[in-house]
Design an enzyme around this catalytic site. Structure first.
Site, PDB file in Angstrom:
ATOM      1  N   LYS A  40       7.915  -0.750   4.057  1.00  0.00           N
ATOM      2  CA  LYS A  40       6.486  -1.022   3.834  1.00  0.00           C
ATOM      3  C   LYS A  40       5.788   0.296   3.500  1.00  0.00           C
ATOM      4  CE  LYS A  40       3.276  -1.800   7.094  1.00  0.00           C
ATOM      5  NZ  LYS A  40       2.067  -1.052   6.726  1.00  0.00           N
ATOM      6  N   ASP A  68       1.878  -2.470   0.619  1.00  0.00           N
ATOM      7  CA  ASP A  68       0.802  -2.992   1.481  1.00  0.00           C
ATOM      8  C   ASP A  68      -0.529  -2.390   1.051  1.00  0.00           C
ATOM      9  OD1 ASP A  68      -0.468  -4.321   3.519  1.00  0.00           O
ATOM     10  OD2 ASP A  68       0.106  -2.879   5.068  1.00  0.00           O
ATOM     11  N   LYS A  70      -3.292  -4.229   0.418  1.00  0.00           N
ATOM     12  CA  LYS A  70      -4.396  -5.051   0.939  1.00  0.00           C
ATOM     13  C   LYS A  70      -5.532  -5.144  -0.085  1.00  0.00           C
ATOM     14  CE  LYS A  70      -3.554  -4.478   5.903  1.00  0.00           C
ATOM     15  NZ  LYS A  70      -2.514  -3.432   5.993  1.00  0.00           N
ATOM     16  N   ASP A  73     -11.175  -7.394  -3.881  1.00  0.00           N
ATOM     17  CA  ASP A  73     -12.221  -7.025  -4.846  1.00  0.00           C
ATOM     18  C   ASP A  73     -12.561  -8.280  -5.639  1.00  0.00           C
ATOM     19  OD1 ASP A  73     -13.876  -5.524  -6.658  1.00  0.00           O
ATOM     20  OD2 ASP A  73     -12.654  -3.753  -6.239  1.00  0.00           O
ATOM     21  N   THR A 129      -5.612  -7.299  12.869  1.00  0.00           N
ATOM     22  CA  THR A 129      -5.471  -7.380  14.330  1.00  0.00           C
ATOM     23  C   THR A 129      -6.402  -6.397  15.036  1.00  0.00           C
ATOM     24  OG1 THR A 129      -3.507  -6.026  14.068  1.00  0.00           O
ATOM     25  CG2 THR A 129      -3.165  -8.359  14.469  1.00  0.00           C
ATOM     26  N   ARG A 221       7.423   2.654  14.360  1.00  0.00           N
ATOM     27  CA  ARG A 221       7.843   3.714  15.276  1.00  0.00           C
ATOM     28  C   ARG A 221       9.074   3.445  16.120  1.00  0.00           C
ATOM     29  NH1 ARG A 221       1.771   4.106  17.138  1.00  0.00           N
ATOM     30  NH2 ARG A 221       2.034   1.932  16.503  1.00  0.00           N
TER      31      ARG A 221
END
Ligand code: C5P
Length: 241
Positions: A40, A68, A70, A73, A129, A221
């Site tokens: 990603k 990614d 996002k 517009d 989130t 991570r």
């Protein structure tokens, strides 16, 4: 990233390349490529190093890319951005858009990707989130409860022809129930029992996330900050198998 029914456990894992530089990201790609399904790449690395450059470098290192960006517009602008992503080549397998851009924007994205020789899967981001119930109501002015709004946006994504959505694993079962088996579910917020939680709050183990209906897991991570990232990725795959 083949279609979900044919995925092996390790192909379901997408590593979040949240590295500060392209060089560090590429080190992770070469270490992890045999052990995971893809990588990603997000706004930080793309803004710092340039999206075409990042995509070309990760592709040259053999990595499949979940881009990614996002996108959010007006329809015409998003359609242009989707066409530009499609032109980046076959390594870009997934692209994200904000469902909150609305039906016209989502349909314009689907139309722009249709017929491209290398069409990435289009994934809708429902509610970030980082937005909680109070922020949704008081800051964004949405009266519906958060869980209902997530489902509403996931159904909008499906109805507009998107291939899937990105969601918390805690939302996966409800989305799967409301949207059916065909919608791809990609879930971050995943933690093996042996990894540090970090700043993630509503976590789930990789196996539980898949059991809840996720198709792909975005994991950062627990793999990238491990002393031996390849071993951590292999351990996760073995726990899924
Ligand atoms: O390191 P960690 O496993 O927490 O990384 C998760 C990745 O997924 C990060 O790139 C994070 O920005 C992203 N993400 C998330 N929660 C969302 C959406 C994206 O953690 N709702």
């Amino acid at each position: 990233m083949p279609n979900p029914p044919t995925l092996t456990p390790h192909e379901r894992v997408l590593v979040a390349l949240d590295a500060p530089s392209l060089a560090e990201a590429l080190t992770l790609v070469s270490l992890l490529r045999p052990h995971v399904g893809g990588f990603k790449v997000g706004l930080e690395l793309c803004t710092a190093a340039g999206t075409p450059r990042v995509v070309a470098a990760v592709a040259a290192a053999g990595g499949a890319i979940f881009l990614d960006l996002k996108l959010h517009d007006i329809p015409n602008t998003v359609a242009g951005a989707v066409r530009a992503v499609c032109a980046l080549g076959p390594a870009v397998r997934m692209l994200t858009l904000h469902c909150q851009g609305g039906a016209a924007m989502l349909r314009a994205a689907v139309a722009a990707a249709a017929g491209a020789p290398h069409r990435p899967l289009l994934l809708g981001v429902t509610v970030l989130t980082s937005i909680d119930e109070a922020a949704l109501r008081d800051e964004l002015g949405v009266a519906a409860p958060l869980a209902a709004h997530v489902l509403h946006l996931a159904q909008l994504a499906r109805d507009c022809g998107l291939d899937g959505v990105v969601a918390s694993p805690h939302e996966a079962a409800a989305i799967r129930g409301a949207c059916g088996p065909a919608l791809l579910l990609v879930t971050p917020g995943v933690r093996p029992t042996w990894a540090a939680t970090g700043d993630q709050r509503r976590i789930m183990t990789p196996a539980d996330a898949l059991a809840s209906g996720a198709d792909y897991l975005v994991i950062g991570r627990p793999i990238t900050a491990a002393p031996d990232p390849a071993a951590a990725a292999a351990r996760i795959a073995s726990e899924l198998g």
